[in-house]
Design an enzyme around this catalytic site. Structure first.
Site, PDB file in Angstrom:
ATOM      1  N   TRP A 463       0.803  -1.224   0.000  1.00 44.33           N
ATOM      2  CA  TRP A 463       0.000   0.000   0.000  1.00 44.33           C
ATOM      3  C   TRP A 463       0.837   1.276   0.000  1.00 44.33           C
ATOM      4  O   TRP A 463       0.293   2.352   0.184  1.00 44.33           O
ATOM      5  CB  TRP A 463      -0.913  -0.013   1.224  1.00 44.33           C
ATOM      6  CG  TRP A 463      -1.721  -1.260   1.314  1.00 44.33           C
ATOM      7  CD1 TRP A 463      -2.939  -1.494   0.725  1.00 44.33           C
ATOM      8  CD2 TRP A 463      -1.367  -2.465   2.016  1.00 44.33           C
ATOM      9  NE1 TRP A 463      -3.362  -2.763   1.018  1.00 44.33           N
ATOM     10  CE2 TRP A 463      -2.421  -3.391   1.798  1.00 44.33           C
ATOM     11  CE3 TRP A 463      -0.279  -2.849   2.790  1.00 44.33           C
ATOM     12  CZ2 TRP A 463      -2.415  -4.673   2.338  1.00 44.33           C
ATOM     13  CZ3 TRP A 463      -0.264  -4.135   3.324  1.00 44.33           C
ATOM     14  CH2 TRP A 463      -1.317  -5.030   3.105  1.00 44.33           C
ATOM     15  N   ASP A 464       2.144   1.196  -0.177  1.00 44.63           N
ATOM     16  CA  ASP A 464       3.022   2.365  -0.089  1.00 44.63           C
ATOM     17  C   ASP A 464       2.946   2.989   1.301  1.00 44.63           C
ATOM     18  O   ASP A 464       2.907   4.203   1.450  1.00 44.63           O
ATOM     19  CB  ASP A 464       2.655   3.389  -1.173  1.00 44.63           C
ATOM     20  CG  ASP A 464       3.664   4.530  -1.264  1.00 44.63           C
ATOM     21  OD1 ASP A 464       4.807   4.357  -0.792  1.00 44.63           O
ATOM     22  OD2 ASP A 464       3.300   5.592  -1.788  1.00 44.63           O
ATOM     23  N   MET A 465       2.912   2.154   2.326  1.00 45.92           N
ATOM     24  CA  MET A 465       2.863   2.640   3.701  1.00 45.92           C
ATOM     25  C   MET A 465       4.270   2.801   4.278  1.00 45.92           C
ATOM     26  O   MET A 465       4.612   2.266   5.331  1.00 45.92           O
ATOM     27  CB  MET A 465       2.013   1.710   4.568  1.00 45.92           C
ATOM     28  CG  MET A 465       0.540   1.754   4.252  1.00 45.92           C
ATOM     29  SD  MET A 465      -0.160   3.402   4.542  1.00 45.92           S
ATOM     30  CE  MET A 465      -1.801   3.192   3.845  1.00 45.92           C
ATOM     31  N   LYS A 492       1.905   6.333   8.360  1.00 49.03           N
ATOM     32  CA  LYS A 492       0.832   6.673   7.419  1.00 49.03           C
ATOM     33  C   LYS A 492      -0.496   6.031   7.812  1.00 49.03           C
ATOM     34  O   LYS A 492      -1.562   6.618   7.606  1.00 49.03           O
ATOM     35  CB  LYS A 492       1.211   6.230   6.008  1.00 49.03           C
ATOM     36  CG  LYS A 492       2.239   7.093   5.307  1.00 49.03           C
ATOM     37  CD  LYS A 492       2.428   6.617   3.872  1.00 49.03           C
ATOM     38  CE  LYS A 492       3.393   7.488   3.104  1.00 49.03           C
ATOM     39  NZ  LYS A 492       3.563   7.033   1.712  1.00 49.03           N
ATOM     40  N   ASN A 584      -2.298   6.297   0.558  1.00 47.54           N
ATOM     41  CA  ASN A 584      -0.849   6.441   0.698  1.00 47.54           C
ATOM     42  C   ASN A 584      -0.433   7.883   0.983  1.00 47.54           C
ATOM     43  O   ASN A 584       0.731   8.145   1.258  1.00 47.54           O
ATOM     44  CB  ASN A 584      -0.126   5.900  -0.538  1.00 47.54           C
ATOM     45  CG  ASN A 584      -0.300   6.765  -1.763  1.00 47.54           C
ATOM     46  OD1 ASN A 584      -1.303   7.457  -1.908  1.00 47.54           O
ATOM     47  ND2 ASN A 584       0.657   6.713  -2.663  1.00 47.54           N
TER      48      ASN A 584
END
Length: 784
Positions: A463-465, A492, A584
């Site tokens: 998740w682009d965390m 995030k 994100n």
């Protein structure tokens, strides 16, 4: 003619609601819209036949709609408004004399005076009044707020604030190497902050160019050392200005040039270093290290801005050395490195989701005087920290650190927030090391770069965390007065990790909780995910949380919501499209949180904005011309089997599909993990065609600071304001209109005459669309 117009309007609304409502029912959503559509069609039919009973029918519909709306969302005005706005306005329209007169003429009734009698609409009038009363009453209700108070007592009288600097200075990005964003200055207080006025403004001259990439942003926090402020600009200029007057002292332009493949055009700060071995008058005894957007680190003389040629290659360190792949524009440092123990330690930002053959996320320590490489820690090869031999290269696409580091010199550790491996949404073929270190906080030895500990905040991140925020260091006291060296890490996904910074073990409990499955067949998702007991994570969205300005865009959002894959936080990306919440953009981002080490509390700005994420098979990816930015559009993922289309979850009229508030200010006790308050923050003044100062609670990106005067300062919100808050309650105390977006973290200092200044840079943020500029704004109290 009036009745004909009414018939057409009600019929068209009825058709739209009925058609969309049936679609929503098929998807498993609310029946209300389809039933409302049927009522509107009946109203149109009765109006066409001039039947007075239409007023009673519509009155019953309004009351039923009100009951349904309150049942769904309670007395929340912002949720009730789209549900009731058009129905109530149309109710008022039906009550107008010219509509009722048309109905009366068909009744055949006459009063004693021989005039035509028309219905009085008492039932509908009462329904409209009830709806308006409920709406007005709901305006004073804020069901999302937490309105408690933070502890206002001093817990630690002499707190550890990191490396010793004068109280009136600000030497590092977060003031000291601890990153607390706390100043011991107390001239400005909660009682007098409303008297702040502009002291000076400085324009850097670095303005946005037509050739700039979309995410051109001004995120710098100036440093204050002695009588000078040091800062950088989006195009990597370094500037020194007088702290008292705002007059320019020197300016250095490294001439980075334009590059359309550069994902970010920004600079969050420079690094100051004073050589303890230097003699008075030595050139470059005090240095400013400038990271550039073309992957250089340049050493400048702090006195005049000239290059210190003794560092690296004639003053310039090239950061792409020993990278296997070097695509231009894909790698650079957006954040200031840390200077400690005669070393300068730096990471680098890697373009999200451009390619599977990008530069490494290696962390490196160089000799601060000569630029010689001393150690390297590569999360793809974490045990080998000795400088690479000739011909060796770092691991391609290993998790990187684009944010700011923190340092504890006494423990000999540097604390690093790590991101994910590119591509962010695809977890196939990740190595064991990547799985261990992605989206984590790591502690490394300052001396050798060896790993001390790692704390992962997301398992198998899809998740682009990234951990986006500088870890904040402070000591936390127990009830007996014993202190534990702590680290506060904002994420995030909304969790705040409070860890023992010696070991990485939680001081506030971290649990493993079940997470959604359903990744694509080639991939997998982690069965559990960590969650801190101190969390600002959002509640799981449901259909009733969908929002709109009107019934129509709200209906469209509800339809789209049910078409997306969504099982709560950590729903994997999918081919059908998934709802990612928080997105994100993050609940917290690089702005981190500010802490008061005396009271041992934190102040932050949680933001809530859902995103969508849809995987696109390689043979279906559109050709050249597709967007590559990380926040929206199609991310190409060249070399991977899927691209990804992503962006904010918006309605057809480009407002968030989820109901507001979207942004808050919040305070929490770091000893107990209790959230004391959470208040909506920011207005829609700069989000709508009309400048309306409606306090809706809007998204933002940037960071806060805290002062010993009990005041927190924050810009960040997508309206162009700089604000001050009471740290104890979170109530707003002051605001100033900025000439551009204030998406940076402020700072504060005093000059030699004892005056306290508060400074923020206002230059806007390309990806969230705030007004661009090149302003440095300073505020102070009026002279006595």
């Amino acid at each position: 003619m009036i009745n004909l117009l009414s018939v057409v309007v009600f019929a068209l609304i009825g058709v739209a609601l009925a058609a969309g409502g049936v679609w929503l029912i098929v998807l498993g959503g609310s029946w209300y819209y389809a039933l409302a559509g049927v009522v509107f069609l009946l109203v149109a039919w009765l109006l066409q036949r001039r039947k007075a009973m239409v007023l009673w029918l519509y009155a019953a519909f309004l009351i039923a709609s009100l009951v349904w709306a309150v049942w769904e969302v309670g007395f929340d005005w912002w949720q009730l408004a789209p549900r009731g706005g058009i129905p109530v306005l149309l109710g008022l329209w039906l009550l107008t004399p010219w509509v009722r007169r048309g109905l009366a003429q068909s009744s055949g009734d006459a009063d004693l005076g021989g005039k035509t009698k028309h219905p009085n609409g008492i039932g509908l009038s009462l329904a409209v009044v009830i709806a308006i009363v409920v709406a007005v009453g709901s305006m004073i209700n804020d069901p999302n707020a937490i309105t408690g108070q933070l502890n206002d007592k001093v817990v630690a009288k002499t707190p550890d604030m990191g490396n010793a600097i004068p109280d009136g200075d600000w030497h590092q990005y977060g003031r000291t190497q601890y990153g607390q964003r706390y100043s011991p200055l107390s001239q400005i207080t909660a009682q007098n902050v409303d008297q702040l006025t502009e002291a000076w403004r400085y324009e850097t001259g670095d303005v946005r160019q037509s050739s700039d990439v979309p995410e051109t942003t001004y995120q710098v926090t100036p440093l204050k050392v002695g009588d000078s402020l040091y800062l950088c600009t989006p195009h990597s200029w370094a500037i020194a200005i007088d702290a008292k007057t705002g007059k320019e002292k020197w300016k250095y332009d490294p001439k980075v040039g334009a590059n359309s493949d550069r994902q970010h055009q920004t600079c969050r700060g420079v690094t100051y270093y004073a050589d303890p071995q230097a003699q008075a008058g030595d050139r470059c005894a005090e240095r400013v290290y400038l990271p550039t957007s073309d992957a250089r680190l340049i050493a400048l003389d702090a006195k005049d801005g000239t290059v210190c040629e003794s560092f690296a290659d004639n003053g310039t360190l090239h950061l792409e050395q020993k990278m296997q792949h070097k695509p231009s524009g894909y790698y650079y440092s957006t954040s200031p490195p840390v200077a400690v123990d005669d070393k300068i330690i730096i990471g680098g930002a890697v373009n999200d989701n451009y390619s599977t053959q990008e530069q490494s996320g290696v962390i490196r320590a160089f000799d601060i005087h000569t630029g010689e490489l001393l150690w390297n820690w590569d999360s793809g090869n974490p045990t080998e920290t000795e400088p690479l031999a000739e011909g060796e290269t770092y691991t391609t696409n290993s998790p990187n650190s684009w944010s700011v580091f923190s340092v504890d010199e006494n423990l000999g550790m540097v604390y690093i927030p790590l991101g994910n491996q590119v591509p962010d949404q695809l977890g196939m073929n990740r190595s064991e090391n990547v799985e261990k270190f992605s989206s984590s906080i790591v502690a490394l030895s300052i001396d050798t770069g060896k790993l001390k500990w790692v704390r992962q905040t997301v398992h198998h991140d899809l998740w682009d965390m990234d951990v986006p925020a500088q870890p904040v260091l402070m000591n936390i006291s127990d009830d007996m007065g014993n202190e534990t060296p702590a680290l506060v890490g904002a994420t995030k996904q909304g969790d705040i990790y409070v860890l023992d910074r010696r070991t990485g073990e939680p001081l506030i409990k971290v649990r493993e909780v079940a997470a959604p499955g359903g990744a694509i067949p080639e991939d997998h998702s982690a069965p559990t995910q960590p969650r801190s007991d101190l969390t600002f994570m959002p509640q799981k969205l449901t259909g009733k949380d969908m929002w709109g300005i009107t019934l129509f865009d709200q209906l469209a959002c509800r339809i789209e919501f049910h078409q997306l894959k969504y099982e709560g936080r950590y729903t994997p990306p999918s081919l059908q499209g998934s709802l990612i919440y928080p997105g994100n953009f993050g609940t917290f981002n690089w702005g981190s949180v500010a802490v008061d080490p005396q009271r041992q509390v934190m102040f932050g700005m949680p933001t809530y904005l859902a995103f969508t994420s849809k995987l696109i098979p390689r043979d279906e990816v559109p050709p050249q011309g597709s967007k590559k930015a990380s926040e929206m559009g199609i991310n190409q993922n060249t070399g991977a089997p899927y691209a990804v289309s992503m962006g904010p979850f918006l309605s057809p009229i480009s407002v968030p599909c989820q109901a507001p508030p979207w942004g808050y200010v919040a305070g929490a006790d770091l000893r107990t993990g209790d959230i004391a308050y959470k208040r909506k923050n920011g207005t829609v003044y700069d989000m709508t065609p009309l400048p309306l100062p409606i306090k809706l609670g809007v998204p933002g990106i940037g960071g806060p600071i805290i002062t010993a005067g009990g005041v927190a300062f924050l810009g960040a919100a997508v309206d162009d304001y700089f604000r001050a808050y009471d740290l104890t309650t979170g109530k707003q105390l002051w605001e100033a209109r900025l000439p551009a977006g204030g998406q940076s973290t402020p700072m504060t200092y005093t000059t030699d005459d004892g005056t306290q200044y508060v400074v923020i840079v206002a230059g806007g943020h390309g990806s969230i669309g705030t007004k661009p500029g090149d302003y440095v704004m300073a505020y102070k109290l009026p002279a006595n």
